[in-house]
Design a protein around this motif. Sequence first.
Motif, mmCIF file in Angstrom:
data_model
loop_
_atom_site.group_PDB
_atom_site.id
_atom_site.type_symbol
_atom_site.label_atom_id
_atom_site.label_comp_id
_atom_site.label_asym_id
_atom_site.label_seq_id
_atom_site.Cartn_x
_atom_site.Cartn_y
_atom_site.Cartn_z
ATOM 1 N N SER A 57 -10.223 1.164 4.016
ATOM 2 C CA SER A 57 -9.650 -0.150 4.301
ATOM 3 C C SER A 57 -10.399 -1.254 3.548
ATOM 4 O O SER A 57 -9.834 -2.308 3.284
ATOM 5 C CB SER A 57 -9.643 -0.433 5.804
ATOM 6 O OG SER A 57 -10.944 -0.625 6.278
ATOM 7 N N LEU A 58 -11.673 -1.007 3.172
ATOM 8 C CA LEU A 58 -12.397 -2.006 2.374
ATOM 9 C C LEU A 58 -11.778 -2.123 0.989
ATOM 10 O O LEU A 58 -11.672 -3.206 0.421
ATOM 11 C CB LEU A 58 -13.874 -1.622 2.238
ATOM 12 C CG LEU A 58 -14.719 -1.707 3.500
ATOM 13 C CD1 LEU A 58 -16.129 -1.219 3.221
ATOM 14 C CD2 LEU A 58 -14.747 -3.123 4.016
ATOM 15 N N PHE B 137 -7.087 -6.368 8.822
ATOM 16 C CA PHE B 137 -7.068 -4.944 9.140
ATOM 17 C C PHE B 137 -7.559 -4.703 10.553
ATOM 18 O O PHE B 137 -8.294 -5.507 11.131
ATOM 19 C CB PHE B 137 -7.934 -4.174 8.143
ATOM 20 C CG PHE B 137 -7.388 -4.208 6.746
ATOM 21 C CD1 PHE B 137 -6.641 -3.149 6.258
ATOM 22 C CD2 PHE B 137 -7.583 -5.305 5.918
ATOM 23 C CE1 PHE B 137 -6.123 -3.182 4.978
ATOM 24 C CE2 PHE B 137 -7.063 -5.357 4.644
ATOM 25 C CZ PHE B 137 -6.329 -4.287 4.168
ATOM 26 N N GLU C 279 -8.649 -1.349 0.306
ATOM 27 C CA GLU C 279 -7.353 -1.997 0.509
ATOM 28 C C GLU C 279 -7.521 -3.501 0.705
ATOM 29 O O GLU C 279 -6.708 -4.296 0.214
ATOM 30 C CB GLU C 279 -6.639 -1.382 1.726
ATOM 31 C CG GLU C 279 -6.141 0.031 1.456
ATOM 32 C CD GLU C 279 -5.397 0.613 2.637
ATOM 33 O OE1 GLU C 279 -5.482 0.036 3.738
ATOM 34 O OE2 GLU C 279 -4.740 1.653 2.457
ATOM 35 N N ALA C 280 -8.581 -3.878 1.428
ATOM 36 C CA ALA C 280 -8.824 -5.311 1.651
ATOM 37 C C ALA C 280 -9.036 -6.015 0.312
ATOM 38 O O ALA C 280 -8.486 -7.083 0.076
ATOM 39 C CB ALA C 280 -10.025 -5.510 2.565
ATOM 40 N N GLY C 281 -9.824 -5.385 -0.572
ATOM 41 C CA GLY C 281 -10.056 -5.963 -1.891
ATOM 42 C C GLY C 281 -8.750 -6.155 -2.645
ATOM 43 O O GLY C 281 -8.494 -7.223 -3.209
ATOM 44 N N ARG C 282 -7.909 -5.124 -2.605
ATOM 45 C CA ARG C 282 -6.622 -5.203 -3.312
ATOM 46 C C ARG C 282 -5.733 -6.283 -2.695
ATOM 47 O O ARG C 282 -5.089 -7.033 -3.412
ATOM 48 C CB ARG C 282 -5.903 -3.850 -3.242
ATOM 49 C CG ARG C 282 -6.758 -2.690 -3.730
ATOM 50 C CD ARG C 282 -6.501 -2.311 -5.166
ATOM 51 N NE ARG C 282 -5.237 -1.649 -5.340
ATOM 52 C CZ ARG C 282 -4.327 -2.017 -6.243
ATOM 53 N NH1 ARG C 282 -4.559 -3.044 -7.011
ATOM 54 N NH2 ARG C 282 -3.201 -1.336 -6.363
ATOM 55 N N SER C 283 -5.733 -6.368 -1.353
ATOM 56 C CA SER C 283 -4.858 -7.349 -0.705
ATOM 57 C C SER C 283 -5.318 -8.775 -1.011
ATOM 58 O O SER C 283 -4.544 -9.708 -0.907
ATOM 59 C CB SER C 283 -4.815 -7.119 0.808
ATOM 60 O OG SER C 283 -5.975 -7.631 1.434
ATOM 61 N N LEU C 284 -6.590 -8.921 -1.371
ATOM 62 C CA LEU C 284 -7.108 -10.261 -1.674
ATOM 63 C C LEU C 284 -6.922 -10.623 -3.140
ATOM 64 O O LEU C 284 -7.438 -11.632 -3.602
ATOM 65 C CB LEU C 284 -8.586 -10.346 -1.289
ATOM 66 C CG LEU C 284 -8.829 -10.356 0.225
ATOM 67 C CD1 LEU C 284 -10.280 -10.083 0.544
ATOM 68 C CD2 LEU C 284 -8.385 -11.678 0.829
ATOM 69 N N ASP D 32 -15.292 2.882 3.740
ATOM 70 C CA ASP D 32 -13.996 2.926 4.420
ATOM 71 C C ASP D 32 -12.882 2.546 3.438
ATOM 72 O O ASP D 32 -13.009 1.553 2.720
ATOM 73 C CB ASP D 32 -14.032 1.940 5.588
ATOM 74 C CG ASP D 32 -12.893 2.166 6.565
ATOM 75 O OD1 ASP D 32 -11.782 2.523 6.104
ATOM 76 O OD2 ASP D 32 -13.111 1.991 7.766
ATOM 77 N N PHE E 60 0.824 -1.212 0.000
ATOM 78 C CA PHE E 60 0.000 0.000 0.000
ATOM 79 C C PHE E 60 0.858 1.261 0.000
ATOM 80 O O PHE E 60 0.364 2.357 -0.221
ATOM 81 C CB PHE E 60 -0.929 0.021 1.213
ATOM 82 C CG PHE E 60 -1.929 -1.095 1.210
ATOM 83 C CD1 PHE E 60 -2.718 -1.329 0.098
ATOM 84 C CD2 PHE E 60 -2.068 -1.924 2.300
ATOM 85 C CE1 PHE E 60 -3.624 -2.365 0.075
ATOM 86 C CE2 PHE E 60 -2.976 -2.961 2.286
ATOM 87 C CZ PHE E 60 -3.754 -3.186 1.175
#
Lengths: 357, 287
Positions: free
Chosen positions: B184-185, A81, B187-192, B182, A52
Amino acid sequence: MSEVAVIGAVKRYGQVVALGGVDLTFADGEFFGLLGPSGSGKTTLLRAIAGFIDMDAGEIRVDGTDIARIPVHKRNIGMVFQNYALFPHLSVAENIAFGLDVRNVPKGEIRARVGESLDLVRLSGLEGRRPRQLSGGQQQRVALARALVTRPQVLLLDEPLSALDKHLRQEMQVELRRIQRQIGITTIFVTHDQEEALTLSDRVAIFNQGRVVQAGAPREVYERPVNRFAAGFLGEANFLQGKVVEVAGAAARVELASGGQILVPATGLSVGAPVLVALRPEKISIDPAPADAAVAPNRILGKVSAAIFSGSSLTYRVAAGDQTVIVFEQNKSRAPLAEGSAVVLDWPVADNVVVAP
Amino acid sequence: MTPTTRTRWAILGLTGPAYLWLAGTIFLPLTAMLVLSFLDKSPLVPQPASFTLANYQAYFSKSFYWPLTRWSIELGLWVTLFCFLIGYPAAFALAKRVKGRWREAIFLLIVLPFWSNALVRVFSWTMVLRSNGIVDVAVQSVFPGAPTIDLLFSYPAVIIGLVHSYLPYMILTCYIALQAIDDSLIEAGRSLGANRFTTFYRVILPLSLPGIVSGAALIFVPVIGSFMEPRILGGTKGATLGMNIEEQFTVTANWPLGAALSFILLAIVLVIFGILYPVLRRQGGGA
């Protein structure tokens, strides 16, 4: 699984140095805690490993391959997170399946692997629920299952337990450890809770101002802090300042600025050198001073200025000259020492840890 | 008094004025119009009126109402579509990319047109769109000899004017929905393992759907009843059902027919939303 190596990681935001050249190696299957005050760079490092944050310089090697320039979605990472970041419009099963779905895994396999993951985090039967219908601990488990189901090379946890209450947090610590052991995944987690870091980690690194102050096994870092910051950040410490007056064999005699003398391990010390000694409060034994109490090295006379009762233990603040010494004592059968009473403190030489200022 | 009766009185006292206001401003006029739509004479005429269904029959028996209705609905769809295509990206940029004072400044620019009179805004478009107008002159100066551009009194002119008038609704409702997502949602998608497009399509779009739907409703409903913009920018082309209704009230003074056409328009809107409601509820249910 995978070994992760961070080499020369640098990240600046204008004048602020978030990472000032960090080198750390996370061994295969290791549970590694990043610890430090806010703004110390621990979260920046975690987010750089996740992808990130673009680092200004440095490499992140996973099993020898530098992934620093690879976009997030092509890195094979799992991330949990702080607020769990579960997709509110998807069910528990759909949340967990997300990572498999976008990788075009066949439907049948997705169903099987989602089932396995739910078993792993002990949430079978809740597949159809929406995240908002789950408790905090359950949401945490879904987030963990979602991060692990894609079989990532490394698991990243950003203050994963900070939103839970104390009881649930301890329960989840045990769970987290069990799951991590079971699948043997290299796990890096950020926390500001030092107790949590010591409990969970195989190794910890203490961050300050964008640099790693000290890294090592929790016990090693706790018992042998390298400097004042490390000693003070991890647990409580008394700091005694003085000058070496004599070196005799393995021990050096130190004259304290506040009066009295202590013996410290002599390694690397010479007469006249100023020293700073860190001393853990629980290493000191405290007793009522006898009438003929005499001062000796590692033996200090003082007066109790405060006695704080906290159930299983007692915290004493003892005034000895200009120095206030904090002492922890287990709550044994003896009645607590009254404030104002004269006490004698003593402790083993080996517990005097000479630290850098 | 027991707490429950007290609570009941408190609720009545607090919501009462609002309900009274709604009853006075919506229910009463609508009822009056409904009664009016069944009369055979306008109340302006001195003779006593009697009840009839002729006004509703007129809509179905006269062939020119259907093209008007179809164009009104098409206009609603086009304007809503363009408002979405322009407004959603703008809202996305505002919610996720622009920060701090720039955001405030851009918001001001979006809301600014609301501060001017709607009629003035529409008339200013005629100066932009007519031949030898601002667009035409600009194009001619860059490409001398290019064909004259005269958009005034055309379908595109009506759409342009209406999109300009209603765009802020779409931007604001989408902005509110996107703002609530948010980071972070994402980012969560990208991290997955989802790339930017997949994350947008699977996470951001479904979560912002309620904003798109409310924006679309706020635009579609007034646009299919619109008459001012089609009259000024469309001229004789692009007559809408709204224009016809307005004429019944202001030109031909056939109020009962105007009222009946208004209720037919209302019914059309309700039917469209009735068809779409289950679809939208399922899609946006999670947010």
